[in-house]
Design an enzyme around this catalytic site. Structure first.
Site: not given
Ligand code: PLP
Length: 356
Positions: A101, A168, A192
């Site tokens: 990511w 993030d 998530k």
């Protein structure tokens, strides 16, 4: 039959949240209408949006110096919206590369300049969080990924930085107490640890709105959404509602401190078993292990499918590692009960007994 849900995302939500969300789909607040068939500008939905914003501020201990935005496009859209909105022409941005990511964020930043990677653990299969770097004081921002969902590493400290820090937090949002004031911008895809897929949370310090000075399409400009309270266009009403319910649930459970303690207890139990059990091995440097995504591998290749079969037979689902790394990954998000981790640990012990 109850399943023990270890999926990495979309992922487990509290049962009471799912129940309340189901009720609202049929009859929202006793209105005789579904949440899905009313105007987002109705009083009832406006109060959902206002409560969701205020819960985010409460959970991060932040003031009105920040705008709380509920956007679409996933965390992946933030990979480019951040440099687009924050980076002036010719300026540098700094990134720490801790996984897939983070690499995605770096790749997309290249559309607006030349991101500098200050440190990376890529050469060691992203098995740790780099510590050996200094953040220069000349860049627009430093970007980090607090929890690396695929590799199972997590920051348990924050880098010292005199420039704005962008984080993030997609996979460890509200899983522990974090003082939001240390960050200039926090973002997270909801699916998530917060709610269903379809909404992305962005928390941005107001002085950074319009920082780049670039002419931007309205929908890609943070200022548009900040000015309109995330109602410039139709927001994703259902994911926002469910996220609001999850934040209420976190507070009912005792807030982020209680989440942090629960998640510590769950992950300690599982890592202890991984370290003890001769059939499994952890892949991440112990001090950087994630409390959210516990990644481990079998000590013999044939154990992989055998253990996954045993888990499946015993209602433990979502334990395959990410397709890019293999092995196992147990995601222990906020809503997962300690009981589920105990069941998994017992299966690991049974597996060892039958394979010694
Ligand atoms: C899942 C994930 C993403 C991607 O999120 P999307 O909402 O699917 O774009 C980005 N960063 C992290 C840390 C993630 O876990």
């Amino acid at each position: 039959m109850k399943k023990h849900n270890f999926y990495a995302g979309p992922a487990i939500l509290p049962q009471s949240v799912l129940q309340a969300a189901s009720n609202a789909v049929l009859d929202f607040n006793g209105s005789g209408l579904s949440l899905l068939e009313i105007s987002h500008r109705s009083k009832d939905f406006e109060s959902v949006m206002a409560e969701a914003e205020s819960l985010v501020k409460q959970l991060f201990s932040i003031s009105d110096d920040y705008s709380v935005l509920f956007l679409t496009g996933g965390a992946s859209t933030q990979f480019f919206m951040i440099p687009m909105n924050l980076l002036k022409d010719g300026e540098t941005s700094y990134y720490i590369n801790t996984g897939v990511w983070a690499s995605g964020a770096i790749k997309e930043a290249k559309h607006y300049g030349n991101p500098v990677v200050l440190a990376s653990s890529e050469q060691d299969q992203f098995s740790y969080i780099p510590r050996d770097f200094n953040v220069p004081n000349d860049g627009a921002y430093l970007h980090i990924t607090s929890n690396n969902t695929i590799y199972g590493s997590q920051y348990h400290w924050w880098p010292k930085s005199s420039i704005p820090v962008v984080c993030d937090m997609s996979s460890d949002l509200f899983s522990r107490t974090v003082d939001g004031n240390q960050f200039a911008l926090i973002y997270a895809g909801a699916q998530k640890n917060l709610g269903p897929a379809g909404v992305t949370l962005v928390v941005i310090r107001k002085d950074l709105l319009e920082r780049s000075g670039r002419k931007l399409p309205s929908m890609l400009n943070y200022k548009t959404h900040a000015d309109k309270g995330s109602m410039y266009n139709t927001p994703p009403v259902f994911p926002i509602y469910v996220s609001m319910l999850t934040m209420r649930w976190i507070l009912e459970q005792g807030g982020t401190n209680a989440m942090g303690m629960r998640n510590q207890e769950k992950s300690d139990l599982l890592y202890q078993e991984i370290d003890r059990n001769s059939c499994f091995r952890g892949t991440v440097k112990p001090e950087d292990r994630s409390q959210m995504n516990v990644v481990f591998v079998p000590t013999k290749a044939e154990y992989e499918s055998e253990f996954l079969d045993l888990c499946k037979k015993n209602n433990c689902v979502g334990l395959s590692g990410h397709r890019s790394v293999g092995g196992f990954r147990a995601s222990l998000y906020n809503a997962l009960e300690l009981e589920s981790v105990k069941v998994l640990v017992e299966l690991m012990q049974e597996f060892e007994r039958t394979h010694l």
